[in-house]
Design an enzyme around this catalytic site. Structure first.
Site, PDB file in Angstrom:
ATOM      1  N   GLU A   1       0.813  -1.221   0.000  1.00  0.00           N
ATOM      2  CA  GLU A   1       0.000   0.000   0.000  1.00  0.00           C
ATOM      3  C   GLU A   1       0.844   1.268   0.000  1.00  0.00           C
ATOM      4  O   GLU A   1       0.454   2.282  -0.570  1.00  0.00           O
ATOM      5  CB  GLU A   1      -0.952   0.012   1.201  1.00  0.00           C
TER       6      GLU A   1
ATOM      7  N   PHE B   1     -11.951  -7.032  13.484  1.00  0.00           N
ATOM      8  CA  PHE B   1     -10.841  -7.492  12.654  1.00  0.00           C
ATOM      9  C   PHE B   1     -10.451  -6.404  11.644  1.00  0.00           C
ATOM     10  O   PHE B   1     -11.304  -5.860  10.955  1.00  0.00           O
ATOM     11  CB  PHE B   1     -11.232  -8.783  11.916  1.00  0.00           C
ATOM     12  N   GLN B   2      -9.185  -6.111  11.572  1.00  0.00           N
ATOM     13  CA  GLN B   2      -8.623  -5.074  10.694  1.00  0.00           C
ATOM     14  C   GLN B   2      -9.268  -3.708  10.927  1.00  0.00           C
ATOM     15  O   GLN B   2      -9.423  -2.920   9.995  1.00  0.00           O
ATOM     16  CB  GLN B   2      -8.703  -5.491   9.219  1.00  0.00           C
TER      17      GLN B   2
ATOM     18  N   LYS C   1     -17.664  -0.395   5.441  1.00  0.00           N
ATOM     19  CA  LYS C   1     -18.065  -1.371   4.434  1.00  0.00           C
ATOM     20  C   LYS C   1     -19.578  -1.387   4.213  1.00  0.00           C
ATOM     21  O   LYS C   1     -20.038  -1.582   3.085  1.00  0.00           O
ATOM     22  CB  LYS C   1     -17.582  -2.760   4.867  1.00  0.00           C
TER      23      LYS C   1
ATOM     24  N   MET D   1      24.390   8.835   3.215  1.00  0.00           N
ATOM     25  CA  MET D   1      24.281  10.149   3.850  1.00  0.00           C
ATOM     26  C   MET D   1      24.543  10.054   5.352  1.00  0.00           C
ATOM     27  O   MET D   1      25.219  10.907   5.932  1.00  0.00           O
ATOM     28  CB  MET D   1      22.908  10.765   3.584  1.00  0.00           C
TER      29      MET D   1
END
Lengths: 158, 563
Positions: free
Chosen positions: B50, B112-113, B162, B474
């Site tokens: 993602e 969940f999630q 959802k 760096m």
């Protein structure tokens, strides 16, 4: 750069929508600004709310706070006039053993009153300018307060 | 039209003129993905993480100027997206990111999630929404695009539960939108503009200090015109690279920590600084109390919070640069006599001659700066250049001959390693006629290496040029300079075979030790037209110079390092 710390009361008019409180408190926390007190309530008969925020910082910080608040999408208006009428409130619970008459006199001196007396305690309240409330709380100490509850500032333009 | 919330998302994206979205499906966003399957308005590109979806949408937005769009699921899908949002927020990139959320009746139950997505995205987006009802969805979608692309642009996040994407509702997409609490200032105060030009006309040592705002306002041509009329020298921030063509004699190069000597001396000696869409970042100013001590400051910015945040401003002008610059040009034509600044230009020219940007080339080992210069010679304006973060990023900013705005895509504010490759995929999707180069390091490239799969699958032939010095360069450089060479966890000699790695995904790989090999590899990679890694073995201990050490002053640069 001005390093002198100033206290400031800022009123913020916001759209009364989801998570607007966390947008404002998150802004202060995330950018390291100080909140001394915060009062929020809906403005009657509108879909708006008013935040009254007591804060402090140097001139640059105060300027940034005002600009950053204005930048938040749901913020309609930020008011920071100096000609502001500011009030605070405090409620104090005192043991019943203390002198009711003395306490009543003290409350009256500070635009306050006794609001309840029960078997074991006296409850008083004052609403006045913040410094006067501060003085009241010093004076009331003599009567061994069991509990002190202070509200945040509310303010309105003159 | 009565349709589902998921369909509303698709219809709204179509109405906003979206050509491509980047994303990754998951449970809470499945209704939307079902509608993506059924539509043929626009392309969906499946990334392999993602974070890369967001960076790709970001790169697309930076290269084209359009709003970038990404779609992710709830919970971990969304937390993976956060680095992308923060990157875009810091650089003011217009994006709309849509995430799925658990159904409204499960919110707050540790489902969940489930994660408080708007709670997390609040400090790294311009604005965000949790959709509460199907009725408000069309309006929120419209408002999100409007807010993302107007005023000071930025990413906007919409979290949709959802059950709302499943619900059927009436879809009327607003044609226009007014947000009564959000009215960015467009036109600058004309009196203030006049005063500012007056001040410039009375100055002896004016300097144009231009930032990324010039690019987001699409004002590069007009800024070039203003400079041409007034003959005022220019310095660019990292984010502004490309707005002024590199061979413009007025351009002194990049300013700040790894800026040119001439640019930093110009800042230090100017008597008036004209800041256009720049924000006086600490990497630009160095020690604030010593910054531009002799200068009055004109600050043009669309965001009032940028003005007076770090330095005191004498002429603040809030508004859209692409309008204000036109007024500045008109007034300047009458008021400003360019010959007035001739001796100032001569002084700066001298500075540039004394300490030009340079590196010591070598025949034994490839110098990283040579690679950048070489790609510039070979591709020049035929490529859009993305970078990751670190030494290679600074060398690219210093040595690539940029010639047009949006040619340089880099994570400036947040400094996100792993940004370059997915961003370069977005660039390629937006600018398919140009070569999309990603300069990276052996540290950064591994941070989104899984995108080789996306690039192969979706035919996004990004050429990753890895300047491989076997160090987290760096940080290693700072350890050399400031930590007595205690190389704490910066040695990256343990690394994959990048050639085999690229091949295993179906791309092409090259390992390069000589200049001739590099030229051949680049030519071959371009002709193969598929994703490539060119692993260039470069001088391990090369430093980015000149340098203003953190907290140092611009007029006191470290010009060379002697061991």
């Amino acid at each position: 750069m001005t390093e002198i710390k100033i206290n400031k009361v800022i009123s913020v008019i916001v759209k009364n929508e989801h998570s607007v409180l966390s947008r404002i408190s998150g802004l202060f926390a995330g950018r390291g600004y100080n909140i001394q007190s915060l009062t929020v309530a809906p403005i009657p008969e509108t879909n708006l709310s008013r935040f009254t925020i007591k804060t402090s910082g140097d001139k640059r910080v105060i300027e940034q706070i005002i600009k950053q608040l204005n930048k938040l999408i749901p913020v309609l208006k930020v008011i920071q006039h100096d000609g502001i009428i500011e009030k605070e409130m405090a409620i104090v619970k005192i043991p019943i053993e203390e002198s009711l008459a003395d306490i009543d006199a003290l409350c009256r001196a500070y635009n306050g009153k006794i609001v309840n007396v029960s078997e074991d305690s006296i409850v008083t309240m004052v609403a006045d300018e913040p410094e006067r409330v501060e003085n009241f709380l010093k004076a009331i100490k003599k009567y061994h307060p069991k509990e002190i509850v202070k509200g945040g500032s509310v303010a309105i333009e003159q | 039209m009565r349709i589902s919330g998921a369909r509303m998302v698709v219809e709204a994206l179509h109405k906003e003129g979206v050509n491509v979205v980047f994303g990754y499906p998951g449970g809470a966003i499945m209704n939307v993905y079902d509608e993506l399957y059924k539509q043929d308005y626009f392309q969906h590109i499946l990334t392999r993480h993602e974070q890369a979806s967001i960076h790709a949408a970001d790169g697309y937005a930076r290269a084209t100027g359009n709003v970038g769009v990404a779609i992710v699921t709830s919970g971990p899908g969304f937390t993976n997206a956060i680095t992308g949002l923060a990157t875009a927020y810091m650089d003011s990139i217009p994006m709309v990111v849509i995430s799925g959320q658990v159904p409204t009746f499960l919110i707050g139950t540790d489902a969940f999630q489930e994660i408080d997505a708007v709670g997390i995205s609040r400090p790294c987006t311009k604005h965000n929404y949790l959709v509460n009802t199907i009725e408000e969805l069309p309006y929120i979608l419209k408002e999100a695009f409007y807010i993302a692309s107007s005023g000071r642009p930025g990413p906007v996040h919409i979290d949709i539960p959802k059950d709302i994407t499943a619900e059927i509702g009436e879809f009327i997409y607003p044609e226009t939108i007014v947000v009564d609490t959000y009215k960015p200032t467009d036109k600058g105060n004309i009196r203030q503009v006049k005063k500012a030009i007056d001040a410039i006309s009375n100055a002896k040592k004016p300097l144009l200090y231009i930032g990324g705002g010039v690019i987001s306002a699409n004002a590069s041509d007009d800024v070039r015109e203003f400079a041409k009329i007034t003959q005022i020298p220019i310095v660019e921030t990292l984010m502004a690279r490309g707005s002024i063509e590199n061979n413009n004699p007025l351009l002194l190069g990049m300013v700040g920590m790894h800026g040119t000597y001439a640019a930093n001396m110009a800042m230090s000696e100017a008597d008036i600084i004209i800041s256009l869409g720049a924000r006086f970042d600490d990497r630009v100013t160095g020690k604030l109390s010593e910054f531009a001590k002799h200068a009055e400051i004109i600050h043009v910015d669309i965001d009032p919070t940028s003005i007076g945040k770090l330095v005191n401003v004498d002429y603040p002008i809030v508004g859209n640069l692409n309008k204000i610059i036109l007024e500045m040009i008109e007034i300047a034509k009458e008021k400003i006599n360019p010959s007035r600044y001739e001796s100032w230009r001569q002084i700066l020219k001298r500075y540039d001659e004394i300490h030009p940007l340079r590196f010591e080339d070598s025949d034994d080992v490839i110098k990283p700066q040579w690679v950048i210069k070489r790609v510039g010679e070979l591709l020049g304006e035929k490529a859009v250049i993305s970078t990751d973060v670190g030494q290679h990023q600074m060398w690219t900013a210093q040595f690539y001959p940029f010639s047009f705005p949006r040619q340089f895509v880099t994570s400036g504010g947040l400094g996100t390693m792993g940004f370059g490759f997915p961003a370069a995929m977005g660039v390629k999707r937006g600018k398919s006629d140009l070569v999309s180069i990603n300069f990276s390091g052996d540290g950064s490239i591994l941070m989104n290496i899984q995108e080789l799969m996306t690039a192969v699958e979706s035919r996004l032939p990004v050429i990753n040029i890895v300047l491989n010095n076997g160090y987290l360069g760096m940080v290693r450089q700072w350890q050399t300079f400031f930590y007595d060479k205690r190389y704490s966890h910066t040695d990256l000699t343990m690394q994959p075979d990048f050639v085999m790695l690229a091949k295993s995904f179906g791309g092409v790989g090259y390992r390069v030790y000589t200049k001739e090999e590099f030229d051949r590899a680049l030519e071959d990679a371009i002709s193969k037209n598929c994703v490539a890694i060119i692993d260039v073995v470069v001088d391990r201990l090369e430093n980015v110079l000149p340098m203003v050490p953190s907290g140092g002053t611009l007029y006191n640069m470290m010009l060379e390092y002697k061991d």
